[in-house]
Design a protein around this motif. Structure first.
Motif, PDB file in Angstrom:
ATOM      1  N   PHE A 199       0.805  -1.214   0.000  1.00 49.47           N
ATOM      2  CA  PHE A 199       0.000   0.000   0.000  1.00 49.47           C
ATOM      3  C   PHE A 199       0.844   1.273   0.000  1.00 49.47           C
ATOM      4  CE2 PHE A 199      -2.939  -3.195   1.727  1.00 49.47           C
ATOM      5  CZ  PHE A 199      -4.013  -3.005   0.885  1.00 49.47           C
ATOM      6  N   SER A 200       2.144   1.126   0.208  1.00 46.75           N
ATOM      7  CA  SER A 200       3.016   2.295   0.136  1.00 46.75           C
ATOM      8  C   SER A 200       3.342   2.653  -1.313  1.00 46.75           C
ATOM      9  CB  SER A 200       4.318   2.046   0.913  1.00 46.75           C
ATOM     10  OG  SER A 200       5.062   0.990   0.312  1.00 46.75           O
ATOM     11  N   THR A 204       0.122   0.638  -6.939  1.00 47.83           N
ATOM     12  CA  THR A 204      -0.783  -0.434  -6.539  1.00 47.83           C
ATOM     13  C   THR A 204      -2.213   0.082  -6.423  1.00 47.83           C
ATOM     14  OG1 THR A 204       0.968  -1.574  -5.323  1.00 47.83           O
ATOM     15  CG2 THR A 204      -1.298  -2.108  -4.723  1.00 47.83           C
ATOM     16  N   TRP A 205      -2.353   1.276  -5.861  1.00 49.68           N
ATOM     17  CA  TRP A 205      -3.679   1.875  -5.750  1.00 49.68           C
ATOM     18  C   TRP A 205      -4.256   2.169  -7.136  1.00 49.68           C
ATOM     19  CZ3 TRP A 205      -6.316   1.645  -1.470  1.00 49.68           C
ATOM     20  CH2 TRP A 205      -5.641   1.570  -0.240  1.00 49.68           C
TER      21      TRP A 205
END
Length: 484
Positions: A199-200, A204-205
């Motif tokens: 999530f960093s 990915t988002w």
């Protein structure tokens, strides 16, 4: 009315299984499997998250709205009842215009897959892909303009060729591949690092938008909820079954691709046929690849043909409210909105031409997928907001299905949908990690594309209202002149 409870209406009710099949046919597709395969084992988490956070809330909320306001127009009617006609028009316009980008991306896949029947190198040839987009879509458009609609059995055949056949053959190939002891090229370990996305990583988002896009469209099936037996009980069951079915298909199909092809080598447009070629060549059955390519290309092209008139019907419904300019209300003797259909084809052609100035075919596919999702998200934000507002503004309207949990339930369900939309929208301007090109080019395409897509319906609505007022004034003047 009493007539609504007549025997014939009861005999028309369908069970859970039939509704599950109808809804799954709307939502399920294999064309997105290359995209869902790229994250490897993380596809399990991302698919489940998209289903729980977006697909199920969409299905429940749209079912409540569809049973309260079942007339033609769908999201236009729902948002209009809550926020007025202009906002309703913007919502249905965004729902329609997203298909312009969506159809273009599907046609890119048609071209890439069809290339494998003759020359796989063509799958990355921009002019070839553009030619396929223009030829196939304009052929479908002209066919529909003449009122030549695809027969039911032809549509069924296209779904079989373009969806069911490739999925089951792909899974069978993967099983045979594993049974033969061949090397698995992707890490399948069930570890936190391998299953849970980083999530960093903002990329990915951005990829999450793609997974949300895969499960978009559940609101389409909501129009059938009034035909479901004991809808209050059976509809939620059916929704969860469809969600489970979609998750299984997405995960199993993705798995079947990435066990034989390294994730970084999976093509966004030709990844599916890549997998077939890999498996068939391994077993000396390379001659099956072009046959499978032709079947899939014909199947997907047939599905495009069936969608030429579908999305535009919702927009056409706004003509009754005078929201469309007179020039866009024209229909031929078959009832086809000719100018809207031509406008749709022209817009798809323009989007297709953009492929010539993009870094490569896969990058353009990423950009189209991102913009399609962002545009669609605007319509969903309005729909979820309308559902909450109408619970308070119009509690008197009978709903044969309501989101469970009363007002708290509608806040949780719609709130989850809104939160997912906002999150996906925020990161939708981020280029996925596998995007080839500069981050600024991706951002600019998404930002200005979305801005233009929001401005256009505002202009069209104002134009339509002014045009229709002028027509009414002209008619009134003519009637007054005759009276004197």
């Amino acid at each position: 009315m009493a007539s609504s409870n007549s025997a014939p209406a009861k005999s028309a009710k369908i069970g859970v299984f039939s509704f599950v099949m109808i809804t799954a046919a709307v939502v399920m597709s294999v064309r997105t499997l290359p995209m869902t395969a790229q994250p490897g084992m993380m596809t399990i988490f991302l698919t489940l998250a998209a289903a729980i956070c977006f697909m199920i809330p969409t299905a429940l909320v749209s079912a409540e709205l569809a049973t309260a306001w079942p007339e033609d127009g769908g999201i236009f009617i729902w948002v209009r009842e809550a926020f007025g006609e202009r906002m309703g028009f913007i919502a249905v316009w965004m729902q329609w215009i997203q298909m312009v980008f969506g159809m273009t991306s599907i046609l890119m896949i048609v071209g890439a897959i069809f290339a494998y029947a003759f020359d796989p190198a063509l799958a990355q040839n921009k002019m070839y892909i553009l030619a396929v987009i223009l030829v196939v879509y304009w052929a479908c458009t002209l066919g529909n303009m003449r009122g030549v609609k695809t027969l039911g059995w032809v549509s069924t055949l296209c779904v079989i060729l373009g969806v069911f056949l490739p999925f089951f053959v792909l899974v069978a190939c993967a099983i045979a591949y594993l049974a033969g002891g061949h090397p698995i090229v992707t890490d399948l370990s069930f570890t936190t690092a391998n299953l849970i996305p980083d999530f960093s990583d903002r990329g990915t988002w951005a990829l999450f938008i793609g997974f949300v896009f895969v499960v978009m469209g559940m609101e389409v099936s909501a129009s059938n909820v009034s035909h479901v037996k004991n809808a209050e009980r059976n509809y939620p069951i059916a929704v969860f079954l469809v969600a489970l079915f979609v998750v299984i298909v997405s995960v199993a199909g993705s798995f079947a691709i990435f066990i034989g092809i390294p994730t970084k080598h999976i093509s966004m447009t030709a990844g599916l046929i890549q997998a077939f070629q890999t498996y068939f060549d391994m077993w000396g059955l390379g001659w099956l690849t072009p046959i499978m390519a032709v079947c899939m290309a014909i199947g997907l092209a047939g599905q495009v043909n069936s969608w030429v008139l579908g999305p535009v019907r919702g927009l056409q419904a706004t003509a009754n409210a005078g929201a469309l300019p007179k020039v866009l209300q024209k229909t031929n003797k078959e009832g086809v909105p000719v100018n809207l259909i031509y406008l749709q084809a022209i817009l798809i052609s323009i989007v297709g031409v953009l492929i010539c100035v993009m870094p490569n075919v896969d990058s353009f596919y990423f950009m189209l997928l991102g913009l399609t999702s962002l545009v669609y998200i605007v319509a969903y934000l309005l729909m979820f907001s309308a559902a909450i507002y109408l619970r308070y503004k119009r509690p008197d309207v009978k709903r044969s299905f309501t989101v469970p949990g009363g007002k708290i339930g509608i806040w949780i369900c719609s709130g989850l949908g809104i939160a997912t939309c906002l999150l996906a929208g925020y990161f939708g301007f981020e280029a996925p990690s596998s995007y080839v090109g500069t981050a600024s080019s991706y951002f600019n395409f998404q930002f200005f594309g979305l801005l233009v897509m929001i401005i256009i319906p505002i202009i069209v609505y104002a134009w339509g209202k002014r045009s229709n007022r002028a027509e009414l004034a002209k008619a009134a003047t003519k009637a007054a002149t005759k009276a004197h």
